[in-house]
Design a protein around this motif. Structure first.
Motif: not given
Length: 779
Positions: A209-216, A227-232, A485-493, A514-519
């Motif tokens: 979920y962190a890669f599906a929501i946050m980069p978008f 910049m690419i946003v993702g979990p750390e 992302g928190s509304f989908f209970m994703a981990i921090p990104a 980033s949009l393509l990564l989310s897709i």
């Protein structure tokens, strides 16, 4: 008979600025004090200008359509009739045609209608003026001066950068963006599963979920195109610590996946809201508050904690750890001791798979690093994906699951449905909100610091015109992404330099990657989850250990640098954070590290940096007398003090004591136990060089006023050199507080120190002459 006055000194009355009474041969002192004449003109109160005084040719309206708008005189001489001054007569019509007069009447009626329309539309201007900030208003003026259209869309595009880059996007960039997105997905989606399962202790799908929501979301609001946003690892580990604390406090058990996902959503929601509010209130400068040694010590400590924590699943000691009380939620030292004392209880096949995977990952990583300078295409090689796919195929074909090797198993959401929206701020979560508040704030701060470092490293090239890196907008973008992302209970990104560097090196040109990564991630969640069933957990732990190793191996470079420059304070801070984190807990190490860093900041900001100045021989230049006192001359009877910084409540607390030491010893480095070394006569005149005082607050103004008043009560003359402009707020504060009046008026504020010294000579001469005249009369 009084002594004769030197010809270079003039003590006569100051001329009226409205009359030219300048002497034919002005004195040198008068020439050197050009600002003094301006001060006299400032003191004089002129009559307000009437209508006729503003009649300048540069202000005339040259529009031929209406000569009535021209500013013409009705009669000769000054016009002081005010509002009812006689006006010039209207010129006769040029055309001599009645239709023209009729047309002009129609035009006047039309203008009245347009005025009514303008009145009705004034509410828009009023609303716009209320919403627009002062900087936006000034920017609008500049835009009009340079012929640039000032519109709301311009400001909206600044705050929503998607509106900028989508207009400039080129289809030729799509190949690079798509290649970069596929490469990042192949390398980091398995890492997201590992972070969620092994560090955050939530269902693996929450890592995706962190890669599906946050980069978008970041692609819409972020100001760094690459910049690419993702979990750390650090943020995931902190979420895991919150979940462990919740379990320890009786908030559930280790098998309650739904509750753990909700706690993670609460933590990420608080972190996102905190970062978002920091951006709204323009707190982007906080990325400079915590020092580099703190960040390095903290990141290295996290690397050590993660590496030791992952030894348990890599060596197949999960069952033994569950049977030993206090190990699952114990400290890093306890876990290391457990691993060393229970090596005989390891699961052999699991240990072989984990250790071999770790070795292969590290070897492939080293090969890529050495080959990439000569063969840049090596960066496209998905080494981690290769290890994951090979291990999954072997686990399926060799049936490792029934041989005791733990596999990822069926991946599904805790709620049973993908992309289920849950409100993390429900009242029923209030207990979790209170427990997670402190650590969640740290997750947001740490993520922002890491993102800031990555953005500054990547922001040198302006790929997309008009996208400017802004810490405040980065806070808003990162906060909004994590809040969503928190509304989908994703981990921090948050932003990571490693991912972003891969994005740049593999062809990424814009936020479209980033949009393509989310897709791609959404496609994986909807259609490819069954393919992850046979992923061996020791392989995922080996991936995390490789990341932990990369965090640790960056420390020796910084340690060697601080040793070379003898930065013992920085080394001590790094050592304290590392020791406390490893020996006790991550939260305690963070708290002590932040506390020590803030103490350093406060100590640095509260130390006044005033200097005593001496004259460089055979010149009119002055320098810090504390650095090389033997090379400077001290002016008899004068204490010259330089204040090189703004005066605030923070740095004026010790200003009086520091100034007192300069009076007594001529230096701020002397111990106060010494008796007076500088004679009292050396302080008859005090000259403050206030060129660096560009701002003052109320506390600083009050302290300065008390210092000046104390000097005046002791009979000491006070001068200020190189003051700020009269339009500056500092000057306004000096006048309102009475400092200008205390020192003797505006003429005590001069352009340079040498001008102040000449004034001290003049006043000393006047006092000497007055005393001599009095003694002659008495005799």
């Amino acid at each position: 008979m009084p002594p004769s006055r030197p010809p270079s000194i003039s003590t006569g009355p100051r001329p009226n600025p409205h009359h030219n009474h300048a002497p034919s041969t002005p004195s040198n002192l008068r020439q050197s004090r050009t600002v003094s004449s301006s001060t006299a003109s400032d003191d004089a109160t002129g009559d307000p200008a009437g209508p006729s005084t503003r009649l300048d040719s540069s202000h005339e309206d040259t529009n031929e359509a209406s000569s009535l708008l021209r500013r013409e005189l009705a009669h000769d001489g000054p016009c002081d009739h005010g509002t009812f001054s006689p006006r010039v007569t209207s010129p006769p019509p040029r055309g001599g045609n009645i239709d023209t007069e009729t047309g002009s009447m129609a035009d006047s009626d039309a203008s009245l209608l347009s005025d009514e329309t303008q009145v009705r539309g004034n509410w828009r201007k009023t609303f716009s003026s209320k919403v627009r900030s002062k900087k936006m208003a000034e920017s609008g003026t500049l835009a009009r001066q340079h012929g640039v259209k000032d519109s709301w869309s311009m400001y909206l595009s600044y705050y929503i950068p998607f509106l900028i880059w989508i207009k400039q996007y080129r289809w030729s960039w799509l190949k690079g963006d798509l290649t970069a997105a596929i490469t990042i997905a192949s390398m980091y989606l398995p890492m997201a599963l590992s972070y969620a399962d092994n560090l955050a202790h939530v269902p693996p799908i929450n890592g995706l979920y962190a890669f599906a929501i946050m980069p978008f979301v970041y692609a819409l609001l972020g100001s760094c195109p690459l910049m690419i946003v993702g979990p750390e690892a650090a943020g995931s580990l902190l979420v895991g610590s919150i979940i462990k604390s919740s379990i320890d406090l009786g908030g559930g058990d280790d098998d309650n996946a739904a509750l753990q996902a909700e706690v993670a959503g609460v933590a990420v929601g608080i972190a996102g809201a905190t970062v978002l509010l920091m951006g709204v209130f323009r707190l982007g400068f906080l990325d400079s508050v915590l020092s580099r040694p703190f960040l390095r010590g903290f990141i290295s400590a996290i690397g050590v904690v993660i590496f030791i924590d992952q030894l348990t699943p890599v060596l197949g000691l999960i069952r033994a750890a569950k049977q030993t009380p206090g190990i699952a939620h114990g400290s890093t030292v306890q876990k290391l001791e457990f691993v060393l004392t229970h090596l005989g209880d390891r699961h052999k096949l699991t240990a072989i798979v984990g250790v071999v995977s770790f070795v292969v990952i590290m070897v492939l990583r080293e090969i890529k690093r050495r080959l990439q300078p000569r063969y840049p295409a090596v960066a496209y090689f998905p080494d981690r994906l290769l290890v994951v796919v090979c291990s999954a195929v072997l686990a399926w074909s060799l049936d490792w699951e029934h041989q005791g090797v733990q596999v990822l198993g069926k991946i599904e959401a805790a709620s049973g449905h993908a992309f289920t929206i849950r409100n993390p701020f429900k009242l029923s979560h209030m207990t979790h909100i209170r427990d997670a508040m402190g650590t969640s704030f740290l997750i947001g701060m740490l993520g922002f610091f890491e993102s800031s470092v990555a953005a500054k490293s990547l922001g040198g090239e302006e790929i997309i015109e008009g996208m400017q890196l802004s810490p405040n907008r980065e806070l808003v973008a990162l906060g909004a992404a994590n809040l969503a992302g928190s509304f989908f209970m994703a981990i921090p990104a948050f932003g990571g330099y490693g991912r972003s560097k891969v994005n740049k090196s593999t062809g990424g040109k814009s936020p479209m990657s980033s949009l393509l990564l989310s897709i791609i991630t959404v496609i994986c969640i909807l259609f490819l989850l069954p393919w992850f069933y046979y992923l061996p957990k020791p392989v995922l732990s080996a991936l995390i250990m490789a990341v932990a190793w990369s965090l640790i191996e960056e420390a020796p470079h910084d340690v060697s640098f601080f040793i070379r420059i003898k930065g013992w304070t920085e080394l001590s801070l790094m050592a304290v954070i590392l020791a406390v984190t490893v020996l006790f807990s991550l939260n305690l190490g963070i708290a002590i590290g932040i506390g020590l860093s803030l103490l350093q900041v406060i100590r640095h900001s509260t130390r006044p940096r005033i200097q005593i100045l001496g004259r460089i021989p055979n010149s009119d230049r002055f320098a810090n007398a504390e650095e090389h006192p033997e090379d400077l001359e001290f002016v008899e009877g004068c204490l010259i003090v330089k204040i090189p910084e703004p005066l605030t409540f923070a740095n004026t607390g010790e200003l009086k004591n520091r100034l007192r030491r300069l009076e007594l010893y001529g230096t701020g480095n002397a111990h106060p136990a010494l008796p007076r070394l500088r004679p009292q006569a050396s302080n008859r005149n005090v000259i403050f060089d206030i060129h660096g005082v560009t701002s003052m607050d109320g506390s600083g103004t009050q302290v300065l006023e008390e210092i000046v008043r104390n000097y005046r009560n002791r009979g000491v003359r006070v001068f200020f050199s190189r003051p700020v402009s009269r339009q500056n707020k500092v000057w306004e504060l000096m006048e309102r507080s009475g400092i200008v009046e205390l020192v003797g008026g505006r003429n005590r504020f001069v352009d340079d120190v040498k001008d102040a010294l000449r004034m001290t000579e003049v006043e000393d001469f006047e006092e000497t002459g007055a005393c001599a005249a009095a003694s002659d009369e008495l005799s």
